[in-house]
Design a protein around this motif. Structure first.
Motif, mmCIF file in Angstrom:
data_model
loop_
_atom_site.group_PDB
_atom_site.id
_atom_site.type_symbol
_atom_site.label_atom_id
_atom_site.label_comp_id
_atom_site.label_asym_id
_atom_site.label_seq_id
_atom_site.Cartn_x
_atom_site.Cartn_y
_atom_site.Cartn_z
ATOM 1 N N LYS A 28 0.820 -1.210 0.000
ATOM 2 C CA LYS A 28 0.000 0.000 0.000
ATOM 3 C C LYS A 28 0.854 1.261 0.000
ATOM 4 O O LYS A 28 0.517 2.257 -0.651
ATOM 5 N N LYS A 29 1.968 1.209 0.706
ATOM 6 C CA LYS A 29 2.847 2.376 0.766
ATOM 7 C C LYS A 29 3.437 2.705 -0.593
ATOM 8 O O LYS A 29 3.511 3.873 -0.988
ATOM 9 N N LYS A 30 3.852 1.695 -1.332
ATOM 10 C CA LYS A 30 4.466 1.959 -2.641
ATOM 11 C C LYS A 30 3.430 2.067 -3.759
ATOM 12 O O LYS A 30 3.737 2.531 -4.860
ATOM 13 N N GLY A 31 2.198 1.619 -3.479
ATOM 14 C CA GLY A 31 1.109 1.821 -4.433
ATOM 15 C C GLY A 31 1.073 0.858 -5.597
ATOM 16 O O GLY A 31 0.385 1.105 -6.587
ATOM 17 N N VAL A 32 1.805 -0.252 -5.488
ATOM 18 C CA VAL A 32 1.834 -1.209 -6.598
ATOM 19 C C VAL A 32 2.048 -2.615 -6.054
ATOM 20 O O VAL A 32 2.785 -2.813 -5.086
ATOM 21 N N LEU A 33 1.364 -3.563 -6.673
ATOM 22 C CA LEU A 33 1.552 -4.983 -6.361
ATOM 23 C C LEU A 33 2.236 -5.612 -7.570
ATOM 24 O O LEU A 33 1.696 -5.593 -8.676
ATOM 25 N N VAL A 34 3.431 -6.164 -7.369
ATOM 26 C CA VAL A 34 4.216 -6.716 -8.471
ATOM 27 C C VAL A 34 3.921 -8.215 -8.605
ATOM 28 O O VAL A 34 4.184 -8.994 -7.694
ATOM 29 N N LEU A 35 3.377 -8.577 -9.746
ATOM 30 C CA LEU A 35 3.045 -9.970 -10.043
ATOM 31 C C LEU A 35 4.090 -10.568 -10.970
ATOM 32 O O LEU A 35 4.410 -10.008 -12.020
ATOM 33 N N GLY A 36 4.612 -11.730 -10.610
ATOM 34 C CA GLY A 36 5.492 -12.482 -11.496
ATOM 35 C C GLY A 36 4.727 -13.634 -12.111
ATOM 36 O O GLY A 36 4.011 -14.350 -11.404
ATOM 37 N N THR A 37 4.868 -13.822 -13.418
ATOM 38 C CA THR A 37 4.162 -14.906 -14.092
ATOM 39 C C THR A 37 4.906 -15.316 -15.352
ATOM 40 O O THR A 37 5.604 -14.502 -15.967
ATOM 41 N N ASP A 67 -8.441 -4.598 -4.474
ATOM 42 C CA ASP A 67 -8.895 -4.631 -3.085
ATOM 43 C C ASP A 67 -7.886 -3.989 -2.143
ATOM 44 O O ASP A 67 -8.248 -3.487 -1.072
ATOM 45 N N LEU A 68 -6.621 -4.014 -2.531
ATOM 46 C CA LEU A 68 -5.583 -3.361 -1.731
ATOM 47 C C LEU A 68 -5.481 -1.869 -2.036
ATOM 48 O O LEU A 68 -4.765 -1.136 -1.346
ATOM 49 N N GLY A 69 -6.172 -1.434 -3.086
ATOM 50 C CA GLY A 69 -6.141 -0.030 -3.474
ATOM 51 C C GLY A 69 -4.880 0.374 -4.193
ATOM 52 O O GLY A 69 -4.464 1.539 -4.135
ATOM 53 N N VAL A 70 -4.245 -0.586 -4.908
ATOM 54 C CA VAL A 70 -3.009 -0.305 -5.630
ATOM 55 C C VAL A 70 -3.144 -0.798 -7.071
ATOM 56 O O VAL A 70 -4.087 -1.505 -7.415
ATOM 57 N N ARG A 71 -2.187 -0.414 -7.909
ATOM 58 C CA ARG A 71 -2.194 -0.903 -9.281
ATOM 59 C C ARG A 71 -1.380 -2.193 -9.365
ATOM 60 O O ARG A 71 -0.524 -2.465 -8.514
ATOM 61 N N LEU A 72 -1.658 -2.964 -10.405
ATOM 62 C CA LEU A 72 -0.922 -4.211 -10.616
ATOM 63 C C LEU A 72 0.166 -4.001 -11.657
ATOM 64 O O LEU A 72 -0.085 -3.473 -12.738
ATOM 65 N N ASP A 93 6.183 -9.443 -5.651
ATOM 66 C CA ASP A 93 5.404 -9.534 -4.422
ATOM 67 C C ASP A 93 4.558 -10.800 -4.378
ATOM 68 O O ASP A 93 4.259 -11.309 -3.304
ATOM 69 N N MET A 94 4.156 -11.263 -5.555
ATOM 70 C CA MET A 94 3.349 -12.473 -5.642
ATOM 71 C C MET A 94 3.630 -13.163 -6.963
ATOM 72 O O MET A 94 4.101 -12.531 -7.917
ATOM 73 N N ALA A 95 3.373 -14.459 -7.001
ATOM 74 C CA ALA A 95 3.548 -15.218 -8.234
ATOM 75 C C ALA A 95 2.274 -15.999 -8.518
ATOM 76 O O ALA A 95 1.669 -16.571 -7.615
ATOM 77 N N MET A 96 1.882 -15.985 -9.783
ATOM 78 C CA MET A 96 0.752 -16.794 -10.249
ATOM 79 C C MET A 96 1.104 -17.301 -11.637
ATOM 80 O O MET A 96 1.433 -16.511 -12.523
ATOM 81 N N SER A 97 1.046 -18.616 -11.807
ATOM 82 C CA SER A 97 1.323 -19.190 -13.115
ATOM 83 C C SER A 97 0.894 -20.652 -13.106
ATOM 84 O O SER A 97 1.677 -21.535 -13.395
ATOM 85 N N ALA A 98 -0.392 -20.850 -12.737
ATOM 86 C CA ALA A 98 -0.911 -22.205 -12.576
ATOM 87 C C ALA A 98 0.024 -23.015 -11.678
ATOM 88 O O ALA A 98 0.424 -24.122 -12.001
#
Length: 255
Positions: A28-37, A67-72, A93-98
């Motif tokens: 929330k502080k940095k305003g972005v959620l970093v997704l690795g895929t 929902d966190l109020g940040v961009r992806l 910050d998170m990983a999603m890739s089946a």
């Protein structure tokens, strides 16, 4: 010299971890959620005609970010580096890739609850010219798997003892190319991938035999991160509102 190198590597890892958030407050502080895929698993994540990464997993990640109020922010990472290195190093910050939830992986990362129930299956050429079947027809066959995936573990633990030769690919596309060319009898992949291939590349691929193993996919976070709980809240909201089913219909349910 060796000590200096180890110290440098440790410092680099620490800086990487500091650069990317592992908690809800930091995201929330940095305003972005970093997704690795790894964008090679359509319909879960893939590059569209415009070059942008999209898919079922991406839409769920967008909902978590909203929902966190940040961009992806989406980063393409090869699967071999994605799990678990990109998460444990703080590169994402998170990983999603089946990504299949396993007890072994859960020792080093935190998973959300399951967001999709899938299975590992054999992918063959359409028409199955080699008449490949499971479990009757494995001995003496070369089976393709993608490295560092559930398919590789299944191949090594279940098929190799039955006389199959396992060929490991760095990427899924390479395995599909060898299936198409007849260089391997089959490729192990996710069941929804077969359906998607049949829609996008009609007349080229099919499933052979029954499912090998069932599996649950989970969102992946740094060990102990409260982002996993936040992701679970988003998943519960999507299911309660009916939006989860809409995403299934959009990306996975065969029309």
């Amino acid at each position: 010299m060796k000590r200096a190198l180890l110290a440098l590597l440790a410092l680099t890892a620490a800086l990487q971890t500091a650069a990317h958030a592992a908690t809800v407050a930091e995201v929330k502080k940095k305003g972005v959620l970093v997704l690795g895929t790894d964008p090679t698993f359509s319909p879960f994540e893939f590059k569209g005609s415009d070059g942008q990464i999209q898919g079922f997993d991406v839409d769920i990640a967008r909902a978590v970010a909203a929902d966190l109020g940040v961009r992806l922010e989406i980063r393409a990472v090869g699967f071999g580096a994605l799990m678990p290195q990109s998460v444990t190093s703080g590169r994402v910050d998170m990983a999603m890739s089946a990504i299949t939830i396993t007890a072994e992986r859960a020792k080093v990362v935190s998973f959300s609850g399951p967001y999709y129930r899938s299975a590992q299956v054999f992918i063959v050429r359409a028409g199955n010219p080699g008449k490949f079947a499971w479990p009757a027809d494995v001995k003496g066959k070369t089976i393709g798997v993608q490295g560092n995936t559930t398919g590789q573990y299944v191949g090594g633990d279940l098929l190799k003892p039955k006389g199959a030769t396992i060929k490991v690919y760095d990427d899924f596309a390479g395995g599909l190319a060898d299936v198409r060319a007849g260089r391997v009898a089959a490729l192990i992949g996710d069941a929804p991938t077969v359906t998607d291939l049949q829609k996008r590349l009609p007349g080229q691929f099919a499933q052979a035999g029954k499912e090998l193993v069932a599996e649950d996919y989970g969102m992946v976070f740094a060990k102990g991160s409260d982002l996993a709980a936040a992701a679970n809240r988003t998943l519960a909201r999507l299911k309660a509102s009916g939006d989860y089913q809409k995403l299934l219909n959009k990306w996975i349910v065969q029309k």
